[in-house]
Design an enzyme around this catalytic site. Structure first.
Site, PDB file in Angstrom:
ATOM      1  N   ASP A 382       0.868  -1.170   0.000  1.00  0.00           N
ATOM      2  CA  ASP A 382       0.000   0.000   0.000  1.00  0.00           C
ATOM      3  C   ASP A 382       0.903   1.216   0.000  1.00  0.00           C
ATOM      4  OD1 ASP A 382      -2.228   1.634   0.118  1.00  0.00           O
ATOM      5  OD2 ASP A 382      -3.209   0.463   1.698  1.00  0.00           O
ATOM      6  N   TRP A 383       0.387   2.347  -0.413  1.00  0.00           N
ATOM      7  CA  TRP A 383       1.219   3.512  -0.633  1.00  0.00           C
ATOM      8  C   TRP A 383       1.908   3.942   0.666  1.00  0.00           C
ATOM      9  CZ3 TRP A 383      -0.786   1.300  -4.312  1.00  0.00           C
ATOM     10  CH2 TRP A 383      -0.749   1.749  -5.629  1.00  0.00           C
TER      11      TRP A 383
END
Length: 385
Positions: A382-383
């Site tokens: 995930d970012w």
């Protein structure tokens, strides 16, 4: 205590400068000096031709440093991190220094690992029950057949290996890295490779969301995951996934960042509605049909968030502590169903799992997802996770 100080000092290594004595021999190891500090980092190797096998850190003694030996005077402490075969931490006490102080040295063994790709599942599927399937032509809804995507994976790997065979190291790193959150037309962007000598590659657009195309005009806001699951209709699960896949492809998206299949264990979770609810069987069936639909529509699906991402509040600081049976029977079951549907990618989550960040958890990403479930795709973080 010394190990704790060692870990606190490690971030300074990135800002450190390497200095070497002009009088050192060719076999001397480099010393890394931390700016604005008397701390020195020293790496030693057995010979010029061998890789660095240990790191030694020396820093002035302080009240917080502790001591490996109660008899050691308070002068200086040296911690040596070694990649030796020693199975236990060893402590040695060196001869007194010129100032009459004794230096304590702690050696911490570090295992050395070599990388090798995870093996492709070798079991042959039962003929007739597991027909070879192309992701663009999945079996119809309600079919008793379970698709076998092995031939499609093999073909994809062959094409990918041929494509990157002429890429430079920088280009390979670029393909696997991305350019950051919203640093392009999509929420995630892999830069293109310029078409030199047939090496061209258009890059990738990774776009939210599990409910349709994010940040775009003339697109559909589809029913939420939990509302869709409430129909208990595999036909509607598939139809919704297919329509979302077609819209993503129509907008130039390559990877649709969904479906989301967390359980919504914490009722106050602000994004629970993206998933399919707290029933693992229902969520698994919805994830299976949605994934088939998305990839039939022409985009890569991404099963997320792997795993136990059950709340938004302090999601990067909380640890989800879950036993093995609960993990398999509830939380990773939808991911298994996604693998059965041929999902191309997965996204590891922000939270910690039993004290280790999800995107660093070997047990989940390698042992469960790849070894047990036979996942052959890629896992993205995930970012900033």
């Amino acid at each position: 205590m010394k190990l704790g100080l060692l870990l606190l000092l490690l971030p300074y290594v990135n800002a450190a400068t390497v200095s070497a004595s002009a009088s050192s021999s060719s076999s001397a190891a480099p010393t890394v000096v931390v700016p604005s500090s008397s701390t020195s980092f020293h790496a030693s190797a057995s010979s010029p031709s061998t890789a660095v096998s240990s790191v030694s850190i020396s820093f002035p003694n302080s009240s917080a440093s502790g001591s490996a030996s109660s008899s050691a005077p308070a002068s200086a402490t040296s911690v040596s991190v070694s990649a030796s075969a020693s199975s236990a931490v060893s402590t040695t006490q060196a001869a007194p220094t010129s100032a009459g102080a004794t230096v304590t040295q702690v050696t911490i063994p570090i295992s050395s690992y070599t990388f090798s790709p995870f093996p492709t599942p070798s079991q042959a599927p039962v003929q007739g029950a597991y027909p070879a399937t192309d992701p663009s032509k999945p079996p119809p809804v309600g079919s008793p057949l379970i698709p076998d995507f092995s031939p499609a994976w093999a073909a994809a790997y062959t094409k990918a290996k041929a494509k990157i065979s002429k890429f430079t190291l920088d280009e390979k790193i670029s393909v696997a890295t991305g350019v950051g959150w919203m640093a392009g037309r999509c929420v995630g962007n892999i830069p293109a490779i310029e078409p030199i000598d047939g090496r061209g590659w258009p890059g990738l657009c990774l776009e939210d969301s599990p409910l349709g195309v994010r940040n775009a005009d003339f697109v559909t806001s589809f029913p939420t995951g939990v509302n869709t699951a409430a129909t208990w209709s595999r036909r509607l699960f598939r139809a919704r996934g297919l329509a979302m896949g077609q819209e993503h492809r129509g907008k130039g998206v390559h990877v649709a960042l969904g479906p989301m299949m967390n359980m919504g264990r914490i009722a106050q979770g602000g994004r629970n509605w993206e998933g399919f609810g707290a029933d693992p069987f229902l969520t698994g069936e919805a994830a299976y049909e949605t994934t088939l639909g998305l990839q039939e529509g022409g985009v890569q699906a991404c099963a997320k968030h792997l795993v136990f991402n059950e709340q938004e509040h302090k999601r990067t600081q909380t640890s989800s502590d879950v036993d093995d049976r609960t993990t398999h029977e509830i939380y990773t079951h939808p991911f298994l169903k996604s693998v059965m549907a041929g999902v191309t990618s997965m996204m590891c989550s922000y939270n910690l799992i039993n004290g280790t960040y999800a995107c660093e958890t070997d047990k989940v990403m390698n042992d469960i997802v790849k070894r047990e479930y036979g996942f052959q795709g890629y896992i993205m973080s995930d970012w900033q996770a």
